[in-house]
Design a protein around this motif. Structure first.
Motif, PDB file in Angstrom:
ATOM      1  N   ALA A 185       4.881  -4.016   8.503  1.00 25.84           N
ATOM      2  CA  ALA A 185       5.213  -5.247   7.778  1.00 25.84           C
ATOM      3  C   ALA A 185       4.619  -5.199   6.370  1.00 25.84           C
ATOM      4  O   ALA A 185       3.435  -4.884   6.198  1.00 25.84           O
ATOM      5  N   PRO A 186       5.429  -5.491   5.347  1.00 22.50           N
ATOM      6  CA  PRO A 186       4.922  -5.455   3.976  1.00 22.50           C
ATOM      7  C   PRO A 186       4.032  -6.655   3.676  1.00 22.50           C
ATOM      8  O   PRO A 186       4.272  -7.760   4.167  1.00 22.50           O
ATOM      9  N   ALA A 187       3.008  -6.427   2.863  1.00 20.77           N
ATOM     10  CA  ALA A 187       2.057  -7.496   2.534  1.00 20.77           C
ATOM     11  C   ALA A 187       2.576  -8.398   1.430  1.00 20.77           C
ATOM     12  O   ALA A 187       2.205  -9.578   1.349  1.00 20.77           O
ATOM     13  N   ASP A 188       3.446  -7.861   0.565  1.00 19.39           N
ATOM     14  CA  ASP A 188       3.917  -8.632  -0.573  1.00 19.39           C
ATOM     15  C   ASP A 188       5.238  -8.039  -1.070  1.00 19.39           C
ATOM     16  O   ASP A 188       5.740  -7.058  -0.514  1.00 19.39           O
TER      17      ASP A 188
ATOM     18  N   MET B 252       0.852  -1.201   0.000  1.00 19.90           N
ATOM     19  CA  MET B 252       0.000   0.000   0.000  1.00 19.90           C
ATOM     20  C   MET B 252       0.880   1.239   0.000  1.00 19.90           C
ATOM     21  O   MET B 252       1.823   1.352   0.787  1.00 19.90           O
ATOM     22  N   ALA B 253       0.535   2.175  -0.877  1.00 21.03           N
ATOM     23  CA  ALA B 253       1.313   3.407  -0.981  1.00 21.03           C
ATOM     24  C   ALA B 253       1.281   4.178   0.321  1.00 21.03           C
ATOM     25  O   ALA B 253       2.280   4.767   0.738  1.00 21.03           O
ATOM     26  N   ASN B 254       0.118   4.177   0.998  1.00 20.12           N
ATOM     27  CA  ASN B 254       0.006   4.908   2.260  1.00 20.12           C
ATOM     28  C   ASN B 254       0.950   4.352   3.315  1.00 20.12           C
ATOM     29  O   ASN B 254       1.460   5.096   4.153  1.00 20.12           O
TER      30      ASN B 254
ATOM     31  N   ILE C 298      13.644 -11.563   0.865  1.00 13.01           N
ATOM     32  CA  ILE C 298      15.051 -11.531   0.442  1.00 13.01           C
ATOM     33  C   ILE C 298      15.245 -12.683  -0.533  1.00 13.01           C
ATOM     34  O   ILE C 298      15.727 -13.771  -0.196  1.00 13.01           O
ATOM     35  N   THR C 299      14.835 -12.462  -1.746  1.00 15.73           N
ATOM     36  CA  THR C 299      14.761 -13.482  -2.792  1.00 15.73           C
ATOM     37  C   THR C 299      15.326 -12.916  -4.093  1.00 15.73           C
ATOM     38  O   THR C 299      15.615 -11.705  -4.180  1.00 15.73           O
ATOM     39  N   PRO C 300      15.470 -13.745  -5.116  1.00 16.91           N
ATOM     40  CA  PRO C 300      15.938 -13.220  -6.408  1.00 16.91           C
ATOM     41  C   PRO C 300      15.098 -12.063  -6.939  1.00 16.91           C
ATOM     42  O   PRO C 300      15.618 -11.194  -7.652  1.00 16.91           O
ATOM     43  N   ALA C 301      13.821 -12.025  -6.580  1.00  5.97           N
ATOM     44  CA  ALA C 301      12.957 -10.927  -7.050  1.00  5.97           C
ATOM     45  C   ALA C 301      13.407  -9.577  -6.508  1.00  5.97           C
ATOM     46  O   ALA C 301      13.098  -8.532  -7.103  1.00  5.97           O
ATOM     47  N   SER C 302      14.138  -9.580  -5.403  1.00  4.94           N
ATOM     48  CA  SER C 302      14.607  -8.324  -4.814  1.00  4.94           C
ATOM     49  C   SER C 302      15.990  -7.898  -5.308  1.00  4.94           C
ATOM     50  O   SER C 302      16.455  -6.809  -4.942  1.00  4.94           O
ATOM     51  N   MET C 303      16.642  -8.694  -6.110  1.00  2.00           N
ATOM     52  CA  MET C 303      17.983  -8.345  -6.552  1.00  2.00           C
ATOM     53  C   MET C 303      18.038  -7.019  -7.325  1.00  2.00           C
ATOM     54  O   MET C 303      18.981  -6.235  -7.137  1.00  2.00           O
ATOM     55  N   PRO C 304      17.071  -6.709  -8.183  1.00  4.50           N
ATOM     56  CA  PRO C 304      17.104  -5.385  -8.842  1.00  4.50           C
ATOM     57  C   PRO C 304      17.028  -4.237  -7.834  1.00  4.50           C
ATOM     58  O   PRO C 304      17.668  -3.198  -8.028  1.00  4.50           O
ATOM     59  N   LEU C 305      16.261  -4.404  -6.774  1.00  2.06           N
ATOM     60  CA  LEU C 305      16.176  -3.390  -5.719  1.00  2.06           C
ATOM     61  C   LEU C 305      17.528  -3.219  -5.047  1.00  2.06           C
ATOM     62  O   LEU C 305      18.015  -2.092  -4.869  1.00  2.06           O
TER      63      LEU C 305
ATOM     64  N   ARG D 212       5.978  -6.377  -3.717  1.00  2.00           N
ATOM     65  CA  ARG D 212       5.863  -5.006  -4.218  1.00  2.00           C
ATOM     66  C   ARG D 212       5.869  -4.004  -3.069  1.00  2.00           C
ATOM     67  O   ARG D 212       6.534  -2.975  -3.138  1.00  2.00           O
ATOM     68  N   SER D 213       5.120  -4.322  -2.002  1.00  2.00           N
ATOM     69  CA  SER D 213       5.091  -3.439  -0.840  1.00  2.00           C
ATOM     70  C   SER D 213       6.455  -3.369  -0.168  1.00  2.00           C
ATOM     71  O   SER D 213       6.883  -2.306   0.302  1.00  2.00           O
ATOM     72  N   TYR D 214       7.130  -4.500  -0.116  1.00  4.88           N
ATOM     73  CA  TYR D 214       8.484  -4.555   0.452  1.00  4.88           C
ATOM     74  C   TYR D 214       9.401  -3.585  -0.281  1.00  4.88           C
ATOM     75  O   TYR D 214      10.072  -2.746   0.336  1.00  4.88           O
ATOM     76  N   ALA D 215       9.435  -3.668  -1.598  1.00  6.24           N
ATOM     77  CA  ALA D 215      10.310  -2.789  -2.385  1.00  6.24           C
ATOM     78  C   ALA D 215       9.905  -1.326  -2.216  1.00  6.24           C
ATOM     79  O   ALA D 215      10.767  -0.444  -2.068  1.00  6.24           O
ATOM     80  N   ARG D 216       8.619  -1.066  -2.218  1.00  4.57           N
ATOM     81  CA  ARG D 216       8.147   0.318  -2.082  1.00  4.57           C
ATOM     82  C   ARG D 216       8.543   0.903  -0.729  1.00  4.57           C
ATOM     83  O   ARG D 216       8.983   2.053  -0.638  1.00  4.57           O
ATOM     84  N   ASN D 217       8.410   0.111   0.315  1.00 10.91           N
ATOM     85  CA  ASN D 217       8.746   0.596   1.651  1.00 10.91           C
ATOM     86  C   ASN D 217      10.245   0.818   1.815  1.00 10.91           C
ATOM     87  O   ASN D 217      10.678   1.806   2.417  1.00 10.91           O
ATOM     88  N   VAL D 218      11.033  -0.123   1.297  1.00  7.15           N
ATOM     89  CA  VAL D 218      12.486   0.051   1.352  1.00  7.15           C
ATOM     90  C   VAL D 218      12.890   1.342   0.646  1.00  7.15           C
ATOM     91  O   VAL D 218      13.679   2.141   1.169  1.00  7.15           O
TER      92      VAL D 218
END
Length: 233
Positions: free
Chosen positions: A58-61, A1-3, A95-102, A63-69
């Motif tokens: 806590a991030p829900a998914d 969530m953006a908020n 902390i998975t391969p999906a986060s490597m670009p971040l 996408r939320s994890y990356a946005r919050n970071v």
């Protein structure tokens, strides 16, 4: 969530301002050789806000994890970036391969050892260990990247792997960068070898002996430190 990302950034900013000691800020900036502003909040004091940060945001998914970071990463004071890395570490399910670009973005933008080493050892290193097959293409690209900090990351991502270290990959990475004169690369080679020598002293000793002429004095000395203390040099 953006908020949530907005509220997270607001919470961290408020807490850092509350803990700020402006008298400490110049020395902290000088130590890091940066012109970026500090609030003047040392590590022990920063750590006091992190449990609440984790509990409330806590991030829900993924996408939320990356946005919050990134919401924390973009804060103007350096303690904001430290909080971003801490937040990224607090949620291991992402902390998975999906986060490597971040993480790659943070390394390229951070471009200094206080950011890069934390990310390499505790984030990209974790991905490399747990998802070796999926992350191999990325780390093999990184070891030859034009960005020195990306190359350093590829080297020190091996640090915590211990008995699960891919020795062939580690030794190959060290040799592929052995010709470099850059201090941070030479130091990283030695650091990676030194840590692995605590698990496999014979293998590291053999590698150092075989490649003595290819390794810089700094890399060799760093790589030999534990062996020397253990009487295996």
């Amino acid at each position: 969530m953006a908020n949530q990302s907005i509220e997270l950034a607001r919470f961290v900013t408020t807490e850092l301002k509350r803990l700020a000691d402006p008298a400490k800020a110049p020395a902290m900036a000088a130590y890091m050789k940066t012109t970026q502003a500090f609030y003047g909040v040392p590590t022990p004091q920063r750590a006091t806000i992190f449990p609440e940060m984790r509990r409330r945001f806590a991030p829900a998914d993924q996408r939320s994890y990356a946005r919050n970071v990134l919401a924390l990463w973009k804060l103007p004071h350096r303690e904001g970036q430290y909080a971003a890395i801490a937040y990224a570490r607090q949620h291991p399910q992402f902390i998975t391969p999906a986060s490597m670009p971040l993480y790659e973005r943070m390394i390229r933008e951070g471009a200094w050892w206080d950011f890069v080493d934390e990310i390499a050892v505790n984030l990209t290193g974790t991905v490399l260990l747990k998802y070796r097959d999926e992350s191999r293409v990325t780390v093999e690209r990184w070891i030859d990247d034009r960005d020195m900090w990306i190359r350093r990351t590829a080297l020190i991502s091996h640090l915590k792997h211990k008995a699960e270290t891919d020795a062939d990959q580690l030794f190959d990475h060290c040799l592929r960068r052995a010709h470099e004169t850059e201090f941070f690369i030479r130091k990283a080679i030695g650091w990676a070898l030194r840590e692995y020598s605590k698990t496999e002293p014979r293998a590291v000793k053999s590698f150092l002996t075989k490649n003595r002429k290819r390794l810089s004095n700094l890399s060799y000395a760093e790589g030999s430190k534990h062996l020397a203390r253990a009487g295996s040099r």
